[in-house]
Design a protein around this motif. Structure first.
Motif: not given
Length: 279
Positions: A71-81
């Motif tokens: 995936r190209a869009v970076k995640v920054t939180s546990t929820q997003q992960a």
């Protein structure tokens, strides 16, 4: 030889008497697996569980941003992960990422052995995962998945741990690489089966931990066992069976050509898998 036999005797007696101390999964892995098995669980609740362990949470975010998920869009939180990885995959991934916590020892000889085992295991994991990805690209066969592949490869030699633990208990006698290797070769499969059963793992994982070194056991269909053996052979293990493993890979259609396992694509996939376990 007498000392080697003494270690074997102790281990066999404890196996037969059901008194061998088996490793337990790290608490966070148990909690995640139980949560994932709850039919009413949702992504928010799972994220809350994972967030309780800062190390696991950080590694989940890392894996979400890796080439592994593409995936190209970076995640920054546990929820997003958790949202990106998904509930189905999170169970095995979290268990895999927590496995390193089991490979610890206070004895220098045993610790050195455990460190080597962990390093070698990651090599097998990376090669197994890359081989599966090459297989999927070539065949579009998605019966096996990468998350289970990761966990199967990580636990293929889990039977080593009680052998090393027993050696640590009697370090003045058994903390010797020669004695350890003999006991591991003879008993790690049997012990591995007990561990994965005790952990409540599915049959495909039990098969790998039980029969990884026993080439007389072959699966009819393409299985995780095939890929773990292939990964090990690519890492220079299973030397006496390497040709058999490679021939099996072509005959069963795991790869169309062994050269595919030397390609730039394979190397990139292998190196990406290794990165998942870098702290």
């Amino acid at each position: 030889m007498a000392t080697e036999n003494a270690l074997l005797t102790i281990l066999v007696d404890k196996i037969n008497n059901d008194t061998l101390v088996l490793p337990t999964l790290p608490a966070i892995a148990i909690k995640v697996r139980r949560t994932a098995d709850d039919p009413d669980i949702n992504l928010n609740a799972m994220a809350d569980v994972i967030a309780q362990d800062p190390s696991l949470s950080a590694r989940m975010i890392k894996i979400s941003n890796s080439a592994y998920l593409g995936r190209a869009v970076k995640v920054t939180s546990t929820q997003q992960a958790v949202t990106r990885i998904g509930l189905r995959q999170i169970k095995n991934i979290s268990t895999a990422l927590a496995m390193e916590q089991l490979f610890v020892s206070k004895n220098d000889v045993v610790k050195s052995y455990m460190d080597k085992v962990w390093t070698d295991t990651i090599e097998v994991v990376a090669c197994s995962m890359a081989a599966l990805q090459i297989h999927v690209k070539q065949t579009k066969n998605r019966v096996l998945n990468l998350e289970s592949m990761m966990l199967a490869a990580l636990t293929h030699n889990i039977g080593i741990l009680p052998v090393l633990t027993e050696a640590e208990r009697h370090s003045e006698v058994f903390a010797n690489s020669t004695f350890l290797e003999v006991a591991i070769e003879k008993l790690s499969g049997k012990i591995g089966a007990k561990i994965t059963k005790d952990w409540g793992f599915e049959p495909e994982f039990i098969e790998v931990s039980s029969h990884f070194n026993d080439m007389s056991v072959q699966s009819e269909n393409i299985s995780y066992l095939d890929f773990v053996r292939l990964g090990a052979a690519l890492c220079g293990r299973l030397d006496s069976h390497k040709d058999e493993v490679f021939e099996n890979a072509v005959q069963k259609g795991i790869v169309s050509d062994l050269a595919d396992l030397l390609s730039d694509d394979f190397i990139t996939l292998r190196d990406s898998a290794k990165q998942l376990f870098n702290s």
